[in-house]
Scaffold this motif. Sequence first.
Motif, PDB file in Angstrom:
ATOM      1  N   GLY A 152       0.872  -1.086  -0.061  1.00 35.17           N
ATOM      2  CA  GLY A 152      -0.034   0.166   0.087  1.00 35.17           C
ATOM      3  C   GLY A 152       0.878   1.313  -0.029  1.00 35.17           C
ATOM      4  O   GLY A 152       1.950   1.303  -0.143  1.00 35.17           O
ATOM      5  N   ASP A 153      -0.067   2.202   0.442  1.00 35.59           N
ATOM      6  CA  ASP A 153       0.779   3.575   0.274  1.00 35.59           C
ATOM      7  C   ASP A 153       1.874   3.707   1.383  1.00 35.59           C
ATOM      8  O   ASP A 153       1.523   3.221   2.651  1.00 35.59           O
ATOM      9  CB  ASP A 153      -0.256   4.837   0.186  1.00 35.59           C
ATOM     10  CG  ASP A 153      -1.236   4.815  -0.712  1.00 35.59           C
ATOM     11  OD1 ASP A 153      -0.849   4.148  -1.922  1.00 35.59           O
ATOM     12  OD2 ASP A 153      -2.240   5.112  -0.652  1.00 35.59           O
ATOM     13  N   GLU A 154       2.984   4.545   1.095  1.00 40.41           N
ATOM     14  CA  GLU A 154       3.791   4.749   2.277  1.00 40.41           C
ATOM     15  C   GLU A 154       3.630   5.861   3.072  1.00 40.41           C
ATOM     16  O   GLU A 154       2.519   6.701   2.630  1.00 40.41           O
ATOM     17  CB  GLU A 154       5.151   5.298   1.586  1.00 40.41           C
ATOM     18  CG  GLU A 154       6.362   5.375   2.691  1.00 40.41           C
ATOM     19  CD  GLU A 154       7.832   5.459   2.037  1.00 40.41           C
ATOM     20  OE1 GLU A 154       8.820   6.148   2.674  1.00 40.41           O
ATOM     21  OE2 GLU A 154       8.006   5.308   0.856  1.00 40.41           O
ATOM     22  N   ILE A 155       3.637   5.856   4.533  1.00 37.00           N
ATOM     23  CA  ILE A 155       3.183   6.652   5.400  1.00 37.00           C
ATOM     24  C   ILE A 155       4.079   7.730   5.553  1.00 37.00           C
ATOM     25  O   ILE A 155       5.261   7.619   5.914  1.00 37.00           O
ATOM     26  CB  ILE A 155       2.895   5.955   6.923  1.00 37.00           C
ATOM     27  CG1 ILE A 155       1.948   4.975   6.839  1.00 37.00           C
ATOM     28  CG2 ILE A 155       2.662   6.914   7.847  1.00 37.00           C
ATOM     29  CD1 ILE A 155       1.815   4.048   8.215  1.00 37.00           C
ATOM     30  N   HIS A 156       3.764   8.910   5.098  1.00 42.24           N
ATOM     31  CA  HIS A 156       4.411  10.271   5.336  1.00 42.24           C
ATOM     32  C   HIS A 156       4.038  10.804   6.414  1.00 42.24           C
ATOM     33  O   HIS A 156       2.941  11.160   6.801  1.00 42.24           O
ATOM     34  CB  HIS A 156       4.449  11.144   4.264  1.00 42.24           C
ATOM     35  CG  HIS A 156       4.666  10.252   2.958  1.00 42.24           C
ATOM     36  ND1 HIS A 156       5.960  10.227   2.535  1.00 42.24           N
ATOM     37  CD2 HIS A 156       3.765   9.925   1.795  1.00 42.24           C
ATOM     38  CE1 HIS A 156       5.904   9.631   1.193  1.00 42.24           C
ATOM     39  NE2 HIS A 156       4.734   9.390   0.748  1.00 42.24           N
ATOM     40  N   SER A 157       5.055  11.459   7.027  1.00 42.69           N
ATOM     41  CA  SER A 157       5.102  12.174   8.340  1.00 42.69           C
ATOM     42  C   SER A 157       5.014  13.554   8.319  1.00 42.69           C
ATOM     43  O   SER A 157       5.537  14.315   7.406  1.00 42.69           O
ATOM     44  CB  SER A 157       6.266  11.717   9.472  1.00 42.69           C
ATOM     45  OG  SER A 157       6.114  10.388   9.772  1.00 42.69           O
ATOM     46  N   ASP A 158       4.000  14.330   8.798  1.00 43.42           N
ATOM     47  CA  ASP A 158       3.846  15.693   8.704  1.00 43.42           C
ATOM     48  C   ASP A 158       3.564  15.990  10.354  1.00 43.42           C
ATOM     49  O   ASP A 158       2.292  16.216  10.798  1.00 43.42           O
ATOM     50  CB  ASP A 158       2.676  16.341   8.013  1.00 43.42           C
ATOM     51  CG  ASP A 158       2.598  17.655   7.790  1.00 43.42           C
ATOM     52  OD1 ASP A 158       2.971  18.504   8.847  1.00 43.42           O
ATOM     53  OD2 ASP A 158       2.275  18.233   6.997  1.00 43.42           O
ATOM     54  N   SER A 159       4.697  16.247  11.284  1.00 42.67           N
ATOM     55  CA  SER A 159       4.468  16.243  12.510  1.00 42.67           C
ATOM     56  C   SER A 159       3.540  17.402  13.013  1.00 42.67           C
ATOM     57  O   SER A 159       2.739  17.406  13.817  1.00 42.67           O
ATOM     58  CB  SER A 159       5.745  16.403  13.227  1.00 42.67           C
ATOM     59  OG  SER A 159       6.701  15.179  12.932  1.00 42.67           O
ATOM     60  N   ASP A 160       3.790  18.753  12.422  1.00 48.75           N
ATOM     61  CA  ASP A 160       3.066  19.809  12.849  1.00 48.75           C
ATOM     62  C   ASP A 160       1.435  19.713  12.539  1.00 48.75           C
ATOM     63  O   ASP A 160       0.726  19.920  13.183  1.00 48.75           O
ATOM     64  CB  ASP A 160       3.578  21.035  11.910  1.00 48.75           C
ATOM     65  CG  ASP A 160       4.969  21.362  12.397  1.00 48.75           C
ATOM     66  OD1 ASP A 160       5.401  21.113  13.550  1.00 48.75           O
ATOM     67  OD2 ASP A 160       5.777  22.134  11.580  1.00 48.75           O
ATOM     68  N   SER A 188      -1.350  19.328  15.405  1.00 47.10           N
ATOM     69  CA  SER A 188      -2.408  20.207  15.542  1.00 47.10           C
ATOM     70  C   SER A 188      -3.784  19.534  15.695  1.00 47.10           C
ATOM     71  O   SER A 188      -4.869  19.982  16.260  1.00 47.10           O
ATOM     72  CB  SER A 188      -2.497  21.235  14.223  1.00 47.10           C
ATOM     73  OG  SER A 188      -1.144  22.096  14.521  1.00 47.10           O
ATOM     74  N   PHE A 189      -3.881  18.396  14.392  1.00 46.40           N
ATOM     75  CA  PHE A 189      -5.037  17.978  14.408  1.00 46.40           C
ATOM     76  C   PHE A 189      -5.443  16.962  15.825  1.00 46.40           C
ATOM     77  O   PHE A 189      -6.479  17.021  16.404  1.00 46.40           O
ATOM     78  CB  PHE A 189      -4.899  16.709  13.249  1.00 46.40           C
ATOM     79  CG  PHE A 189      -6.119  15.686  13.213  1.00 46.40           C
ATOM     80  CD1 PHE A 189      -7.357  15.712  12.919  1.00 46.40           C
ATOM     81  CD2 PHE A 189      -5.859  14.587  13.885  1.00 46.40           C
ATOM     82  CE1 PHE A 189      -8.433  15.080  12.848  1.00 46.40           C
ATOM     83  CE2 PHE A 189      -6.659  13.507  13.948  1.00 46.40           C
ATOM     84  CZ  PHE A 189      -8.076  13.687  13.512  1.00 46.40           C
ATOM     85  N   LEU A 190      -4.538  16.419  16.475  1.00 47.57           N
ATOM     86  CA  LEU A 190      -4.815  15.451  17.654  1.00 47.57           C
ATOM     87  C   LEU A 190      -5.064  16.280  18.738  1.00 47.57           C
ATOM     88  O   LEU A 190      -5.960  16.102  19.519  1.00 47.57           O
ATOM     89  CB  LEU A 190      -3.340  14.815  17.894  1.00 47.57           C
ATOM     90  CG  LEU A 190      -3.830  13.251  18.879  1.00 47.57           C
ATOM     91  CD1 LEU A 190      -4.659  12.519  17.973  1.00 47.57           C
ATOM     92  CD2 LEU A 190      -2.441  12.919  19.282  1.00 47.57           C
ATOM     93  N   LEU A 191      -4.352  17.562  18.895  1.00 52.38           N
ATOM     94  CA  LEU A 191      -4.871  18.474  19.972  1.00 52.38           C
ATOM     95  C   LEU A 191      -6.329  18.908  20.013  1.00 52.38           C
ATOM     96  O   LEU A 191      -6.903  18.951  20.665  1.00 52.38           O
ATOM     97  CB  LEU A 191      -3.782  19.598  20.150  1.00 52.38           C
ATOM     98  CG  LEU A 191      -2.236  19.148  20.539  1.00 52.38           C
ATOM     99  CD1 LEU A 191      -1.463  20.444  20.443  1.00 52.38           C
ATOM    100  CD2 LEU A 191      -2.423  18.699  21.847  1.00 52.38           C
TER     101      LEU A 191
END
Length: 458
Positions: free
Chosen positions: A97-105, A109-112
Amino acid sequence: MKSKGLKNKSPGSGFTRFSVKYFSEVLGSLTDDQKAVIQRFGFGCLLNFQKCAVPKRFVKWVARKVDVRSHDIVQNGKIISFSKDFVHWVLDLPIGGDEIHSDSDSGRSFLLSEFGKTAMPPISFFGNMLKDKNLSDEKTFICFMIVALASFLCPTANIHPSSKYFDLFRDLDKVKDHDRSKYVFDWSMDMIAKFSVGNKGTGRKSKSLGGCIYFLAVVYLDHVDFGSRQVQGDIPRVNVWKGDMIKCYSELDELQDGVYGKRPLKDFSSTCYNLAPSSGEKKSTSHTSCGGVAHFDFMKALDKDFGQFFTEEIQIGIYDIVQKHHEESSIDSNIKAEMLVIDVLHYLNNTYCEFLHERKNPVSARKVYENQCDLNHLELYDQFFDEHMESINNGAATDVENDGSAPNDEVQLLYVKEAKKKSDLQGDAARASKLMDAFNDVADDVSAHKPAGLTVNI
């Protein structure tokens, strides 16, 4: 105040937030409805994990043996090569499947925002959230996965979860499309590199070992020869390695305090991974020599070399027999090999006999021959059959011979099969019976590898 569930440890402790105890406690507290949610999002495999302690000294020793450039465990000149497939085989995490790319910022923000926080809470916060049985399905999955990632799959030395994987939760409809096995494998290799080699920028080695150390320990131990104490060979390995098994088996391999490698390594072909289905990507795999060895995909090789002779059903039957023998650890390897050959031959013989007697789906001999022979041989076959068919219909004795211009066994087999088929269509039961006997004789001779040139008397 210290967060509950995960004990604070100093950076010099040489370990991370990897905690099978905490992860197991969270797993044990899940309701059936929560488990169903996790399965629906494609991570039900993690529910199979049962508490299994991983000795810190042992896994740190293994990590120091890893060549992170080639993804090999190098021990006494012998090699265990591994890849993301091993994460799949050990943990049963989906692969491809698709590679997981990280966008920490953006992920942070989404999780908070999702949980109404201004600062990132500790890992235990998400574990405690799961106690709320009225939690939405989406938040149930996110909380569980943060616990699983932070304490088992991708742990770090921090008591807070890493924001590197938060972006994974932004679009839960696509969470099944990602290559989760590759993500865990790459994370583990990166953590091992920081521990054994050092940071790429500063060169300083991390005092703590991150990543999924359960996976690392299992892969190594599965390649160790424990003699009569061999572990059951089921895949995924998470269903096998549990309780104190890693502790007990690592002690059997211990030379002295904190030093392991007492026992020899097995060849890859003798491990449970040899017959496991591959992701199909080109890679190096386990072996016990110092050269690169391509992965041996048994089913792929079987289909490539014998697909024109064996149906998919027969190939699967052979695979099942090989797998059964491979998992039998109480028999000497030489005797096991001999028994395997006998069992496969018995299976092929029985399958062939069923085909001869039932003949539910007869295939035109000419069609088979067209696929296997060139035009000259095909014309020879047509001429050969026409010359002898008249005498067969008249009930005369006929000798099937070959003048040497075509494959002897093939011509005779195809001739008898075509004659049998046409006799059936004509409804002549007597000649059909004779032809069936002739077919059986030829088939027996060919299967026994007897010399070509035999005569079929009808």
